[in-house]
Design a protein around this motif. Structure first.
Motif, PDB file in Angstrom:
ATOM      1  N   SER A 266       0.793  -1.341   0.024  1.00 24.22           N
ATOM      2  CA  SER A 266      -0.032  -0.118  -0.247  1.00 24.22           C
ATOM      3  C   SER A 266       0.877   1.171  -0.121  1.00 24.22           C
ATOM      4  O   SER A 266       0.766   2.016  -0.884  1.00 24.22           O
ATOM      5  CB  SER A 266      -1.042   0.085   1.287  1.00 24.22           C
ATOM      6  OG  SER A 266      -0.122   0.136   2.328  1.00 24.22           O
TER       7      SER A 266
ATOM      8  N   MET B 118     -13.851   2.126  -7.929  1.00 27.31           N
ATOM      9  CA  MET B 118     -13.817   0.724  -8.118  1.00 27.31           C
ATOM     10  C   MET B 118     -15.205   0.152  -8.673  1.00 27.31           C
ATOM     11  O   MET B 118     -15.199  -0.775  -9.423  1.00 27.31           O
ATOM     12  CB  MET B 118     -13.308   0.030  -6.871  1.00 27.31           C
ATOM     13  CG  MET B 118     -12.916  -1.529  -7.126  1.00 27.31           C
ATOM     14  SD  MET B 118     -12.346  -2.240  -5.748  1.00 27.31           S
ATOM     15  CE  MET B 118     -13.509  -2.153  -4.363  1.00 27.31           C
TER      16      MET B 118
ATOM     17  N   THR C  13     -24.903  -8.323  -6.280  1.00 28.69           N
ATOM     18  CA  THR C  13     -23.994  -8.153  -5.167  1.00 28.69           C
ATOM     19  C   THR C  13     -24.347  -7.278  -4.089  1.00 28.69           C
ATOM     20  O   THR C  13     -23.654  -6.555  -3.361  1.00 28.69           O
ATOM     21  CB  THR C  13     -22.295  -7.734  -5.778  1.00 28.69           C
ATOM     22  OG1 THR C  13     -22.103  -8.722  -6.783  1.00 28.69           O
ATOM     23  CG2 THR C  13     -21.532  -7.728  -4.879  1.00 28.69           C
TER      24      THR C  13
ATOM     25  N   GLU D 298      -9.764  -7.067  -6.199  1.00 26.37           N
ATOM     26  CA  GLU D 298     -10.806  -5.919  -6.370  1.00 26.37           C
ATOM     27  C   GLU D 298     -12.123  -6.929  -6.507  1.00 26.37           C
ATOM     28  O   GLU D 298     -13.189  -6.422  -5.831  1.00 26.37           O
ATOM     29  CB  GLU D 298     -10.628  -5.196  -7.554  1.00 26.37           C
ATOM     30  CG  GLU D 298      -9.438  -4.171  -7.524  1.00 26.37           C
ATOM     31  CD  GLU D 298      -8.998  -3.588  -8.655  1.00 26.37           C
ATOM     32  OE1 GLU D 298      -8.767  -2.414  -8.922  1.00 26.37           O
ATOM     33  OE2 GLU D 298      -9.013  -4.247  -9.720  1.00 26.37           O
TER      34      GLU D 298
ATOM     35  N   LEU E 128     -13.126  -7.318  -3.098  1.00 24.48           N
ATOM     36  CA  LEU E 128     -13.284  -6.098  -2.417  1.00 24.48           C
ATOM     37  C   LEU E 128     -14.840  -5.512  -2.620  1.00 24.48           C
ATOM     38  O   LEU E 128     -15.669  -5.022  -1.681  1.00 24.48           O
ATOM     39  CB  LEU E 128     -12.543  -5.127  -2.893  1.00 24.48           C
ATOM     40  CG  LEU E 128     -10.968  -5.156  -1.952  1.00 24.48           C
ATOM     41  CD1 LEU E 128     -10.136  -4.207  -2.563  1.00 24.48           C
ATOM     42  CD2 LEU E 128     -11.264  -4.719  -0.567  1.00 24.48           C
ATOM     43  N   ILE E 129     -15.372  -5.798  -3.750  1.00 22.09           N
ATOM     44  CA  ILE E 129     -16.566  -5.124  -4.380  1.00 22.09           C
ATOM     45  C   ILE E 129     -17.728  -5.631  -3.381  1.00 22.09           C
ATOM     46  O   ILE E 129     -18.534  -4.699  -2.670  1.00 22.09           O
ATOM     47  CB  ILE E 129     -16.879  -4.976  -5.795  1.00 22.09           C
ATOM     48  CG1 ILE E 129     -15.779  -4.156  -6.262  1.00 22.09           C
ATOM     49  CG2 ILE E 129     -18.331  -4.550  -6.247  1.00 22.09           C
ATOM     50  CD1 ILE E 129     -15.662  -4.197  -7.748  1.00 22.09           C
ATOM     51  N   PRO E 130     -17.975  -6.742  -3.337  1.00 18.07           N
ATOM     52  CA  PRO E 130     -19.175  -7.381  -2.278  1.00 18.07           C
ATOM     53  C   PRO E 130     -18.870  -7.143  -1.200  1.00 18.07           C
ATOM     54  O   PRO E 130     -19.527  -6.936  -0.295  1.00 18.07           O
ATOM     55  CB  PRO E 130     -18.954  -8.865  -2.927  1.00 18.07           C
ATOM     56  CG  PRO E 130     -17.931  -9.097  -3.491  1.00 18.07           C
ATOM     57  CD  PRO E 130     -17.384  -7.876  -4.108  1.00 18.07           C
TER      58      PRO E 130
ATOM     59  N   PHE F 252     -17.337  -4.345   0.350  1.00 18.74           N
ATOM     60  CA  PHE F 252     -17.840  -3.051   0.527  1.00 18.74           C
ATOM     61  C   PHE F 252     -19.417  -3.102   0.739  1.00 18.74           C
ATOM     62  O   PHE F 252     -19.774  -2.428   1.184  1.00 18.74           O
ATOM     63  CB  PHE F 252     -17.333  -2.107  -0.781  1.00 18.74           C
ATOM     64  CG  PHE F 252     -16.122  -1.512  -0.372  1.00 18.74           C
ATOM     65  CD1 PHE F 252     -15.741  -0.832   1.072  1.00 18.74           C
ATOM     66  CD2 PHE F 252     -14.813  -1.858  -0.940  1.00 18.74           C
ATOM     67  CE1 PHE F 252     -14.437  -0.232   1.155  1.00 18.74           C
ATOM     68  CE2 PHE F 252     -13.415  -1.316  -0.841  1.00 18.74           C
ATOM     69  CZ  PHE F 252     -13.272  -0.643   0.410  1.00 18.74           C
TER      70      PHE F 252
ATOM     71  N   GLU G  72      -6.757   1.134   0.062  1.00 21.03           N
ATOM     72  CA  GLU G  72      -5.718   0.896   0.983  1.00 21.03           C
ATOM     73  C   GLU G  72      -5.826   1.462   2.463  1.00 21.03           C
ATOM     74  O   GLU G  72      -5.586   0.477   3.322  1.00 21.03           O
ATOM     75  CB  GLU G  72      -4.248   1.569   0.679  1.00 21.03           C
ATOM     76  CG  GLU G  72      -3.365   0.777  -0.364  1.00 21.03           C
ATOM     77  CD  GLU G  72      -3.773   1.022  -1.894  1.00 21.03           C
ATOM     78  OE1 GLU G  72      -4.318   1.845  -2.219  1.00 21.03           O
ATOM     79  OE2 GLU G  72      -3.535   0.099  -2.785  1.00 21.03           O
TER      80      GLU G  72
ATOM     81  N   ARG H  91     -10.485  -4.829   3.582  1.00 21.33           N
ATOM     82  CA  ARG H  91      -9.230  -5.296   2.711  1.00 21.33           C
ATOM     83  C   ARG H  91      -9.103  -6.911   3.338  1.00 21.33           C
ATOM     84  O   ARG H  91      -8.622  -7.736   2.705  1.00 21.33           O
ATOM     85  CB  ARG H  91      -8.168  -4.605   2.910  1.00 21.33           C
ATOM     86  CG  ARG H  91      -7.407  -4.527   1.587  1.00 21.33           C
ATOM     87  CD  ARG H  91      -6.237  -3.523   1.846  1.00 21.33           C
ATOM     88  NE  ARG H  91      -5.005  -4.010   1.103  1.00 21.33           N
ATOM     89  CZ  ARG H  91      -4.843  -3.810  -0.135  1.00 21.33           C
ATOM     90  NH1 ARG H  91      -5.660  -3.261  -0.721  1.00 21.33           N
ATOM     91  NH2 ARG H  91      -3.578  -4.455  -0.786  1.00 21.33           N
ATOM     92  N   ASP H  92      -8.937  -6.773   4.752  1.00 24.86           N
ATOM     93  CA  ASP H  92      -8.513  -7.959   5.532  1.00 24.86           C
ATOM     94  C   ASP H  92      -9.674  -8.919   5.282  1.00 24.86           C
ATOM     95  O   ASP H  92      -9.402 -10.339   5.077  1.00 24.86           O
ATOM     96  CB  ASP H  92      -8.374  -7.728   7.058  1.00 24.86           C
ATOM     97  CG  ASP H  92      -7.196  -6.953   7.141  1.00 24.86           C
ATOM     98  OD1 ASP H  92      -6.138  -6.794   6.460  1.00 24.86           O
ATOM     99  OD2 ASP H  92      -7.043  -6.466   8.531  1.00 24.86           O
TER     100      ASP H  92
ATOM    101  N   LEU I 229      -8.930 -10.373   1.535  1.00 25.77           N
ATOM    102  CA  LEU I 229      -7.992 -11.420   1.396  1.00 25.77           C
ATOM    103  C   LEU I 229      -8.125 -12.718   2.221  1.00 25.77           C
ATOM    104  O   LEU I 229      -7.888 -13.730   1.640  1.00 25.77           O
ATOM    105  CB  LEU I 229      -6.678 -10.801   2.406  1.00 25.77           C
ATOM    106  CG  LEU I 229      -6.129  -9.480   1.435  1.00 25.77           C
ATOM    107  CD1 LEU I 229      -4.875  -8.871   2.103  1.00 25.77           C
ATOM    108  CD2 LEU I 229      -5.706 -10.173   0.316  1.00 25.77           C
TER     109      LEU I 229
ATOM    110  N   GLY J 291      -8.357 -20.722  -1.146  1.00 25.29           N
ATOM    111  CA  GLY J 291      -6.886 -21.018  -1.643  1.00 25.29           C
ATOM    112  C   GLY J 291      -6.542 -20.307  -2.854  1.00 25.29           C
ATOM    113  O   GLY J 291      -6.021 -20.730  -3.776  1.00 25.29           O
TER     114      GLY J 291
ATOM    115  N   PHE K  98      -3.134 -15.328  -5.963  1.00 24.00           N
ATOM    116  CA  PHE K  98      -3.218 -14.595  -7.122  1.00 24.00           C
ATOM    117  C   PHE K  98      -3.986 -13.445  -6.982  1.00 24.00           C
ATOM    118  O   PHE K  98      -4.707 -13.123  -8.053  1.00 24.00           O
ATOM    119  CB  PHE K  98      -4.013 -15.805  -7.995  1.00 24.00           C
ATOM    120  CG  PHE K  98      -3.389 -16.884  -7.938  1.00 24.00           C
ATOM    121  CD1 PHE K  98      -2.177 -17.332  -8.967  1.00 24.00           C
ATOM    122  CD2 PHE K  98      -3.884 -18.128  -7.536  1.00 24.00           C
ATOM    123  CE1 PHE K  98      -1.660 -18.305  -8.901  1.00 24.00           C
ATOM    124  CE2 PHE K  98      -3.263 -19.349  -7.380  1.00 24.00           C
ATOM    125  CZ  PHE K  98      -2.044 -19.458  -8.206  1.00 24.00           C
TER     126      PHE K  98
ATOM    127  N   GLN L  92     -19.609 -11.831   1.953  1.00 17.76           N
ATOM    128  CA  GLN L  92     -20.688 -11.252   2.418  1.00 17.76           C
ATOM    129  C   GLN L  92     -21.468 -11.921   3.571  1.00 17.76           C
ATOM    130  O   GLN L  92     -22.390 -11.339   3.924  1.00 17.76           O
ATOM    131  CB  GLN L  92     -21.855 -10.735   1.225  1.00 17.76           C
ATOM    132  CG  GLN L  92     -21.208 -10.114  -0.242  1.00 17.76           C
ATOM    133  CD  GLN L  92     -22.287  -9.541  -1.057  1.00 17.76           C
ATOM    134  OE1 GLN L  92     -22.928 -10.553  -1.448  1.00 17.76           O
ATOM    135  NE2 GLN L  92     -22.315  -8.321  -1.105  1.00 17.76           N
TER     136      GLN L  92
END
Lengths: 390, 251
Positions: A4, A219, A234, B97, B100-102, B104, B120, B126-127, B130, B137, B141, B165
């Protein structure tokens, strides 16, 4: 978070580089013969217009063919502010942005009920409607064919009729046309107040666009372009997102229109014509839609090309071909003449076709390819990384 | 009362009676498979449930709340995530990304003008994203563009997008359609891991291997209406099912 901070630093460098290059533009562009205020202002103003257009088209994929309408509304609003309030550019620009924002809210609300080509046609129809209204029915506001301009008889509240000539736009007492000549590296640099006002707005516009690109909001806009169906399932209501992007880009166009009026206080309906809407599409695509810097580059290239190719006349071309025998010389002259002067758009069209065919990602893709071609490592492989089959 | 209660649902397309008085109940925490030959109304039922189609009569209740008349994004916000027959992902975006979208959307609802925050800076979301990639798995990537993935990996990514979600119900429309045997088995393993977390799943499936590996309960549909319901073992032996469906396929 190692990654970041690295990408944050990259953005910081990109922004600093952009700001410095913009402020040094009179010097950097002087070797190209483009370092004079009038052209520099146009670069900055159309750069803002294209950055804003890119927030809509580059991120969401919605192709508007009517953005010149918002530019025109911005210009009219700014001139009215000059006529009625004061010659200071700040209130004029504020009203220009506000008026364009409200108008784009209306147009976007209706047009975004459709997508794809239907959306494009709706925006085009709105813009042509605005153009025709400005010419006819709305003459009391737009002054029709003559165009709206500052006059001696204007009932201005602050700083009423000045003695003598027409008043000119100013920023807190400093005339927008003030130019200081500085000799540097053998170039005569013209540092112009009007250009630096436009440059300040360009830098701010670029910064905001960068923040939007890196935000969760930006995004989501990219996701609209990528797969709207998935986004619906979504939990995201796509229409208000697209509408927000539309209004933001409309406000950018209003800002550009307001600045046009600040550098030259008149507004005409032709600013709203479809060719003007098409021009910003060309700028964005030529530079690279969806990239941060591409639209500005596209705006500079197109405005520069316009300036160069429209300035040639038949006599100059004829003297260029003076080495040829007479018959051939005349033939070449009349053929080339079609591409310059009033026909400079033909050259632009050829340039645009070449870019779209050979560089679908625009000039930014060209620069990227050049950068990787110079480095022995070759193409970037990150996107090709795949999971091995199990 | 089950988490999903469908009562007397009817849907016509022009002259076709696609759903005829459908009654169905799904218990919390189970994997419920819906099977049936082509044209039995499985997909129509699913589309009515997610808000894509509006049924003419009948009621759909999810978690005590009626879903009739809600838009797909509202139904998702109520706790229903779906997986498509062909994986629907954001092809131009990176894997991270995509998730991330779902994530958010789960935190911020259907719309939020979040344009001053940086991606960021949103450490929590973000966590979570990830972690969701890790769970299927694919965390290594995260920076790859999603379009380049294989069919099976796209499905994994799509599942991560749903699971981030924390849905109450996961809908799967032929989750292994068009997959190689290896990808199919990997997907079955992943889905049974997911079901062990206690999440309710409804699976529409053609592949009997998948149905009998996963389902706690099976509903068989034919000509727009459920004709049998029971445990996988009962369904296997039911003569009506043999006739309507299994008999047509080589066992």
């Amino acid at each position: 978070m190692r990654g970041s901070s690295a990408s944050g630093r990259y953005d910081g460098l990109l922004f600093a580089g952009f700001a410095i290059a913009t402020l040094l533009a009179p010097l950097l562009l002087a070797p190209f013969g483009a370092g004079y205020p009038d052209l520099l202002q146009r670069f900055a103003i159309y750069g803002i217009f294209a950055i804003g257009f890119n927030i809509l088209f580059g991120l969401t994929g919605y192709l508007s063919f009517g953005h010149a309408a918002f530019l025109g509304v911005g210009s009219y609003a700014a001139v009215w502010m000059f006529k009625l309030l004061s010659m200071n550019v700040i209130p004029a620009i504020l009203l220009a942005v506000l008026a364009a924002g409200l108008f784009s809210l209306l147009v976007g609300f209706v047009s975004l009920r459709r997508s794809g080509i239907y959306f494009s046609i709706l925006t085009l129809a709105f813009a042509q409607m605005s153009y025709n209204l400005a010419y006819s029915v709305l003459t009391p506001i737009t002054n029709g064919e003559t165009g709206l301009k500052v006059e001696l008889s204007d009932p201005r509240i602050f700083g009423g009729p000045a003695g003598g000539g027409l008043p000119v736009p100013e920023i807190f007492g400093v005339d927008m046309h003030t130019t200081t000549d500085v000799a540097l590296f053998g170039f005569n640099l013209q540092l112009n107040v009007g250009f630096y006002v436009c440059a300040a707005f360009l830098i701010a516009a670029f910064y905001l666009s960068m923040r939007i690109f890196r935000s969760p909001f930006g995004m989501t806009l990219k996701a609209i372009k990528s797969n709207q169906n998935r986004l619906n399932y979504t939990g995201i209501n796509t229409r208000p997102y697209a509408l927000t992007a539309f209004v933001i880009s409309g406000m950018y166009a209003g800002l550009a229109g307001g600045l046009l009026a600040c550098t030259d206080p008149l507004a005409g309906a032709e600013r709203m014509q479809w060719t003007a809407s098409g021009e910003v599409v060309l700028m964005t695509i030529l530079g690279g839609a969806g990239t941060l810097f591409g639209p500005v580059l596209g705006a500079i290239v197109i405005k520069y090309a316009e300036n160069i190719f429209s300035s040639f006349n038949k006599a100059e071309i004829s003297s260029f071909y003076s080495f040829l025998p007479d018959g051939l010389r005349d033939a070449m002259t009349s053929m080339t003449a079609a591409f310059v002067g009033d026909g400079w758009q033909l050259t632009l069209g050829v340039l645009f076709m070449l870019a779209v065919i050979f560089l679908p990602g625009g000039l930014m893709e060209g620069l990227r390819r050049l950068a990787f071609w110079r480095r022995p490592g070759g193409e970037p492989e990150e996107t090709a990384a795949r999971r091995p089959a199990e | 009362m089950g988490i999903v209660v469908i009562k007397d649902l009817n849907k016509h397309f022009a002259g076709l009676h696609a759903l005829r008085d459908v009654n169905l109940e799904v218990e919390q925490g189970t994997v419920h498979a819906i099977i049936g030959p082509n044209g039995a109304g499985k997909s129509t039922l699913l589309n009515c449930f997610v808000g894509r189609l509006v049924p003419e009569t009948g009621s759909i209740t999810f978690d005590g709340r009626s879903l009739i008349g809600l838009r797909p994004y509202q139904i998702n916000q109520a706790g229903v995530s779906r997986v498509f027959q062909t994986p629907e992902i954001f092809g131009d975006l990176t894997l991270l990304e995509n998730v991330l979208i779902p994530a958010f959307a789960h935190r911020d609802g259907t719309y939020r003008l979040n344009l001053w925050a940086s991606l960021e800076g949103e450490g929590d979301v973000r966590d979570q994203a990830l972690q969701a990639l890790e769970d299927v798995g694919m965390a290594e990537f995260r920076s790859v563009t999603a379009e380049t993935l294989s069919r099976g990996d796209k499905r994994r990514l799509e599942l991560a997008m749903c699971l981030v979600q924390r849905p109450k119900l996961l809908l799967l429309d032929e989750p292994t359609a068009g997959m190689s045997r290896a990808d199919t088995n990997a997907t079955i393993d992943l889905l049974s891991e997911i079901s062990e977390t206690g999440i309710t799943m409804v699976v529409i499936e053609h592949d009997m291997h998948v149905v009998f590996s996963l389902a706690d309960r099976v509903t068989v549909m034919a000509q727009g209406t459920p004709i049998a319901e029971g445990s996988p073992g009962m369904i296997k032996g039911d003569p009506r099912v043999q006739e309507a469906y299994l008999g047509a396929a080589p066992a």
